[in-house]
Motif scaffolding. Structure first.
Motif, PDB file in Angstrom:
ATOM      1  N   LEU A 164       0.764  -1.158  -0.124  1.00 22.97           N
ATOM      2  CA  LEU A 164      -0.130   0.239  -0.108  1.00 22.97           C
ATOM      3  C   LEU A 164       0.807   1.181  -0.067  1.00 22.97           C
ATOM      4  CD1 LEU A 164      -2.712   1.578   0.186  1.00 22.97           C
ATOM      5  CD2 LEU A 164      -2.487   1.337   2.730  1.00 22.97           C
ATOM      6  N   VAL A 165       2.027   1.208   0.934  1.00 23.78           N
ATOM      7  CA  VAL A 165       2.862   2.455   0.841  1.00 23.78           C
ATOM      8  C   VAL A 165       3.568   2.757  -0.406  1.00 23.78           C
ATOM      9  CG1 VAL A 165       4.952   3.393   2.033  1.00 23.78           C
ATOM     10  CG2 VAL A 165       3.125   2.234   3.322  1.00 23.78           C
ATOM     11  N   LEU A 166       3.894   1.811  -0.988  1.00 23.92           N
ATOM     12  CA  LEU A 166       4.689   1.707  -2.318  1.00 23.92           C
ATOM     13  C   LEU A 166       3.720   2.054  -3.275  1.00 23.92           C
ATOM     14  CD1 LEU A 166       7.414  -0.766  -1.632  1.00 23.92           C
ATOM     15  CD2 LEU A 166       7.506   1.780  -1.615  1.00 23.92           C
ATOM     16  N   ALA A 167       2.368   1.739  -3.288  1.00 19.51           N
ATOM     17  CA  ALA A 167       1.536   2.162  -4.220  1.00 19.51           C
ATOM     18  C   ALA A 167       1.307   3.745  -4.275  1.00 19.51           C
ATOM     19  CB  ALA A 167       0.093   1.234  -4.126  1.00 19.51           C
ATOM     20  N   ILE A 168       1.002   4.017  -2.919  1.00 14.33           N
ATOM     21  CA  ILE A 168       0.950   5.397  -2.706  1.00 14.33           C
ATOM     22  C   ILE A 168       2.064   6.365  -3.435  1.00 14.33           C
ATOM     23  CG2 ILE A 168       0.720   7.320  -1.159  1.00 14.33           C
ATOM     24  CD1 ILE A 168      -0.767   5.374   0.616  1.00 14.33           C
ATOM     25  N   VAL A 169       3.538   5.753  -3.070  1.00  9.27           N
ATOM     26  CA  VAL A 169       4.724   6.438  -3.580  1.00  9.27           C
ATOM     27  C   VAL A 169       4.631   6.592  -5.214  1.00  9.27           C
ATOM     28  CG1 VAL A 169       6.958   6.188  -3.836  1.00  9.27           C
ATOM     29  CG2 VAL A 169       6.010   5.833  -1.641  1.00  9.27           C
ATOM     30  N   ARG A 170       4.267   5.429  -5.609  1.00 10.57           N
ATOM     31  CA  ARG A 170       4.161   5.348  -7.240  1.00 10.57           C
ATOM     32  C   ARG A 170       3.073   6.508  -7.819  1.00 10.57           C
ATOM     33  NH1 ARG A 170       6.100   3.375 -11.543  1.00 10.57           N
ATOM     34  NH2 ARG A 170       4.844   3.000 -13.502  1.00 10.57           N
TER      35      ARG A 170
ATOM     36  N   ALA B  25      15.820   7.082  -3.920  1.00 14.04           N
ATOM     37  CA  ALA B  25      15.275   7.549  -2.689  1.00 14.04           C
ATOM     38  C   ALA B  25      14.425   6.234  -1.846  1.00 14.04           C
ATOM     39  CB  ALA B  25      13.857   8.382  -3.112  1.00 14.04           C
ATOM     40  N   GLY B  26      14.825   5.108  -2.249  1.00 14.61           N
ATOM     41  CA  GLY B  26      14.397   4.032  -1.413  1.00 14.61           C
ATOM     42  C   GLY B  26      13.180   3.508  -1.570  1.00 14.61           C
ATOM     43  N   ALA B  27      12.604   3.937  -2.643  1.00 13.61           N
ATOM     44  CA  ALA B  27      11.056   3.449  -3.414  1.00 13.61           C
ATOM     45  C   ALA B  27      11.190   2.445  -4.756  1.00 13.61           C
ATOM     46  CB  ALA B  27      10.206   4.448  -3.338  1.00 13.61           C
ATOM     47  N   HIS B  28      12.123   1.371  -4.454  1.00 19.08           N
ATOM     48  CA  HIS B  28      12.386   0.714  -5.793  1.00 19.08           C
ATOM     49  C   HIS B  28      11.111   0.277  -6.440  1.00 19.08           C
ATOM     50  CE1 HIS B  28      16.535   0.758  -4.854  1.00 19.08           C
ATOM     51  NE2 HIS B  28      16.399   0.372  -3.701  1.00 19.08           N
ATOM     52  N   ALA B  29      10.130   0.120  -5.565  1.00 17.67           N
ATOM     53  CA  ALA B  29       8.916  -0.632  -6.199  1.00 17.67           C
ATOM     54  C   ALA B  29       8.135   0.208  -7.000  1.00 17.67           C
ATOM     55  CB  ALA B  29       8.002  -1.314  -5.059  1.00 17.67           C
ATOM     56  N   ALA B  30       8.442   1.672  -7.129  1.00 19.22           N
ATOM     57  CA  ALA B  30       7.405   2.551  -7.974  1.00 19.22           C
ATOM     58  C   ALA B  30       8.173   2.896  -9.132  1.00 19.22           C
ATOM     59  CB  ALA B  30       7.448   3.993  -6.968  1.00 19.22           C
ATOM     60  N   THR B  31       9.414   2.297  -9.576  1.00 21.51           N
ATOM     61  CA  THR B  31       9.920   2.435 -10.824  1.00 21.51           C
ATOM     62  C   THR B  31       9.176   1.851 -12.176  1.00 21.51           C
ATOM     63  OG1 THR B  31      11.438   0.635 -10.687  1.00 21.51           O
ATOM     64  CG2 THR B  31      12.298   2.809  -9.721  1.00 21.51           C
ATOM     65  N   GLY B  32       9.337   2.591 -13.203  1.00 21.93           N
ATOM     66  CA  GLY B  32       8.758   1.823 -14.491  1.00 21.93           C
ATOM     67  C   GLY B  32       8.182   2.791 -15.051  1.00 21.93           C
ATOM     68  N   THR B  33       7.601   2.530 -16.479  1.00 21.57           N
ATOM     69  CA  THR B  33       7.146   3.303 -17.090  1.00 21.57           C
ATOM     70  C   THR B  33       5.678   2.671 -17.642  1.00 21.57           C
ATOM     71  OG1 THR B  33       8.036   1.779 -19.079  1.00 21.57           O
ATOM     72  CG2 THR B  33       9.225   3.747 -18.681  1.00 21.57           C
TER      73      THR B  33
ATOM     74  N   ARG C 115       2.389   9.125  -6.554  1.00 22.80           N
ATOM     75  CA  ARG C 115       2.545  10.394  -6.217  1.00 22.80           C
ATOM     76  C   ARG C 115       3.993  11.049  -6.860  1.00 22.80           C
ATOM     77  NH1 ARG C 115       2.943  12.195   0.003  1.00 22.80           N
ATOM     78  NH2 ARG C 115       3.620  14.287  -0.966  1.00 22.80           N
ATOM     79  N   ARG C 116       4.731   9.818  -7.105  1.00 26.71           N
ATOM     80  CA  ARG C 116       5.894  10.302  -7.867  1.00 26.71           C
ATOM     81  C   ARG C 116       5.776   9.853  -9.506  1.00 26.71           C
ATOM     82  NH1 ARG C 116      11.238   8.913  -4.018  1.00 26.71           N
ATOM     83  NH2 ARG C 116      10.408  10.118  -2.267  1.00 26.71           N
ATOM     84  N   ASN C 117       5.160   8.972  -9.947  1.00 28.66           N
ATOM     85  CA  ASN C 117       4.980   8.635 -11.316  1.00 28.66           C
ATOM     86  C   ASN C 117       3.512   8.952 -11.818  1.00 28.66           C
ATOM     87  OD1 ASN C 117       6.968   6.863 -10.172  1.00 28.66           O
ATOM     88  ND2 ASN C 117       7.552   6.831 -12.191  1.00 28.66           N
ATOM     89  N   GLY C 118       2.618   9.536 -10.981  1.00 31.35           N
ATOM     90  CA  GLY C 118       1.217   9.695 -11.732  1.00 31.35           C
ATOM     91  C   GLY C 118       0.566   8.445 -11.896  1.00 31.35           C
ATOM     92  N   ASP C 119       1.016   7.248 -11.366  1.00 33.10           N
ATOM     93  CA  ASP C 119       0.540   5.857 -11.719  1.00 33.10           C
ATOM     94  C   ASP C 119      -0.434   5.339 -10.731  1.00 33.10           C
ATOM     95  OD1 ASP C 119      -0.084   3.496 -12.716  1.00 33.10           O
ATOM     96  OD2 ASP C 119       1.759   2.897 -12.965  1.00 33.10           O
ATOM     97  N   PRO C 120      -1.668   5.361 -10.835  1.00 31.29           N
ATOM     98  CA  PRO C 120      -2.702   4.973  -9.707  1.00 31.29           C
ATOM     99  C   PRO C 120      -2.910   3.253  -9.694  1.00 31.29           C
ATOM    100  CG  PRO C 120      -4.076   5.716 -11.485  1.00 31.29           C
ATOM    101  CD  PRO C 120      -2.296   5.965 -11.969  1.00 31.29           C
TER     102      PRO C 120
END
Length: 385
Positions: A55-61, A377-385, A63-68
C-alpha cells in the motif's frame, strides 16, 4: 455471542480450539503467544507487513509517477473482500441461510474482526496476493503486448501458484477449517475444496486484474491521468465487477455440473487447465522474447514485488518444512492430531511455478525512464514506465 453462532460455525470453531460464544466483538486483540501454534503469528506478520508495504509503495508510485494502477488494485481487492466475505460469515443476516451454510471458519489470530470470523491477515492477503501476481505479469510486459484479457489470465495463473502453496497448508496447521459436508465445497481436493482451488485461487484474481487493467492500467500506459474522484468511482466499480466475475467465470461448472459432484469437479478442473495452458504459453513466450531482445515492450520493474515474493516463498517453505514430519505420518489424509493435509505434489508444482515466475522478473532487461530518482530514494517498487 450465541445469536451469531450457527451450528456449523460453532462446530468448526470448537474443532479449531476456540468458543464461538466467547469470540470477541467487532474487534478483538490477543497476544500472539496465546495462539494455536507458532505458525499463526509468523503467517500473520508476513502477510500484514507485505500488504502494508504494498500500500505504501502504491501511494509512492502514484505521487511520484502519476500511476494509480497499484493503488486501485490494492483497494479494488479490498473492496472485493468486503463484498464477498461477509455473506459467507453471516448467511442468516443476508437472508441466504437456506442456500448457503457456513463454508469454513478461520482460527483466531492476534487481531480479529466480526466475532472471530475475519482475521486481520485475511484482509491483508487479498491485496498482497493480487499485487504480487499482477506486478509479476506487468513486469514481464504481458499486458502491453497481449492485451487486457490475456494479461488477466496470466495474473490468475500466477496468483493460483502463490495462493495454493498457502491454501494446501492451512488446514493442517489449523489456520482455518473447511466444512466438508457443505455441498458448495464439493468435490474436495485432499484438504481443499476444488472450487477454492479454481475460483478463489485463479478466477477471482483474473476477474480483478481484467477490471483493473481495463478501467485504469491500459489508460495509464497511454499517458492518461486521473482525478481523485475518477479513481474513487473506478475502484468501486472494479470491486463490484470483479465480484460479478467471480460468479460468471465458474458458471460452466456451477450450472452444467449441477446435480453431479463428479461432473462439477471435471468442469472446474477443465477451466483451470485452460487457464494454465494459455498462461504458460504466453509467459514463456514473452520471457524468451524479452531475453532475446525480440520484444519492443518497454520494461517495467517493481523491486518490492520481486523481493517480497522471495520473502513470501521463503516463509511458506519454512512453514511447509515444519509441517512435513506430521504430514509423513498421515493415515487416510489425516495427521495423528486429527488435521487434514493438503496435496504435497500439487504444492511442489505451485512452488516451482511461483519460483520460476519470480526468477523471470530478475532475468529480463529493465529500463529505467530518464530522470527517475525513485530507486535512489529507497522506493524501488515505484519505478517503471
Amino acid at each position: 455471542m450465541a445469536d451469531r453462532c450457527s451450528p456449523t460455525f460453532d462446530q468448526l470453531a470448537t474443532e479449531l480450539g476456540f468458543s464461538c460464544q466467547e469470540a470477541g466483538g467487532l474487534v478483538e486483540v490477543r497476544s500472539p503467544l496465546a495462539l494455536e501454534n507458532w505458525t499463526l503469528p509468523v503467517l500473520e506478520a508476513t502477510i500484514v507487513l507485505g500488504s502494508v508495504l504494498a500500500l505504501v509503495l502504491a501511494i509512492v508510485r502514484l505521487r511520484r509517477n502519476g500511476d494509480p494502477t497499484n493503488l486501485v488494485l490494492w483497494f479494488g481487492a479490498t473492496a472485493y473482500l468486503f463484498i464477498i466475505e461477509p455473506p459467507l460469515y453471516f448467511p442468516a443476516a443476508f437472508g441466504i441461510e437456506d442456500h448457503v451454510d457456513t463454508m469454513f471458519a478461520h482460527n483466531v489470530f492476534t487481531v480479529d474482526f466480526l466475532w472471530g470470523r475475519l482475521p486481520l491477515y485475511i484482509i491483508a492477503i487479498y491485496p498482497l496476493m493480487a499485487t504480487l501476481a499482477f506486478e509479476i505479469v506487468r513486469m514481464l510486459g504481458v499486458f502491453r503486448r497481449y492485451g487486457v484479457l490475456v494479461g488477466a489470465v496470466c495474473v490468475g495463473f500466477v496468483h493460483h501458484a502463490f495462493y495454493e502453496i498457502f491454501d494446501h497448508l492451512g488446514p493442517q496447521l489449523r489456520w482455518w477449517e473447511w466444512s466438508t459436508e457443505n455441498p458448495l465445497n464439493q468435490p474436495m481436493f485432499d484438504s481443499v475444496p476444488l472450487p477454492s482451488v479454481v475460483v478463489f485461487a485463479a478466477l477471482w484474481p483474473m476477474s480483478l486484474a481484467f477490471c483493473v487493467q481495463f478501467f485504469v492500467g491500459r489508460h495509464v500506459d497511454r499517458g492518461q491521468r486521473f482525478s481523485g474522484l475518477q479513481l474513487v468511482w473506478r475502484t468501486a466499480v472494479i470491486g463490484v465487477l470483479a465480484s460479478l466475475g467471480t460468479f460468471i467465470l465458474p458458471l460452466p461448472a456451477t450450472v452444467l455440473g449441477m446435480g453431479s459432484t463428479t461432473a462439477r469437479g471435471v468442469l472446474y478442473a477443465t477451466e483451470l487447465v485452460v487457464v494454465t495452458l494459455v498462461a504458460t504459453w504466453i509467459l514463456v513466450r514473452q520471457w524468451l522474447a524479452l531475453r532475446r531482445g525480440n520484444s519492443d515492450v518497454p520494461a517495467y520493474t517493481n523491486d518490492f514485488v520481486r523481493r517480497y515474493s522471495v520473502v513470501y516463498l521463503s516463509v511458506m517453505a519454512l512453514l511447509w518444512v515444519s509441517a512435513l514430519p506430521d504430514y509423513a505420518g498421515t493415515v487416510d489424509g489425516v495427521t495423528s492430531n486429527g488435521d487434514p493435509v493438503g496435496n504435497l505434489w500439487y504444492t511442489a508444482a505451485c512452488f516451482t511455478v511461483a519460483i520460476l515466475c519470480v526468477v523471470a522478473t530478475f532475468t529480463v532487461p529493465h529500463r529505467q525512464p530518464a530522470g527517475n530518482n525513485i530507486a535512489s530514494a529507497g522506493a524501488h517498487a515505484a519505478t517503471g514506465t
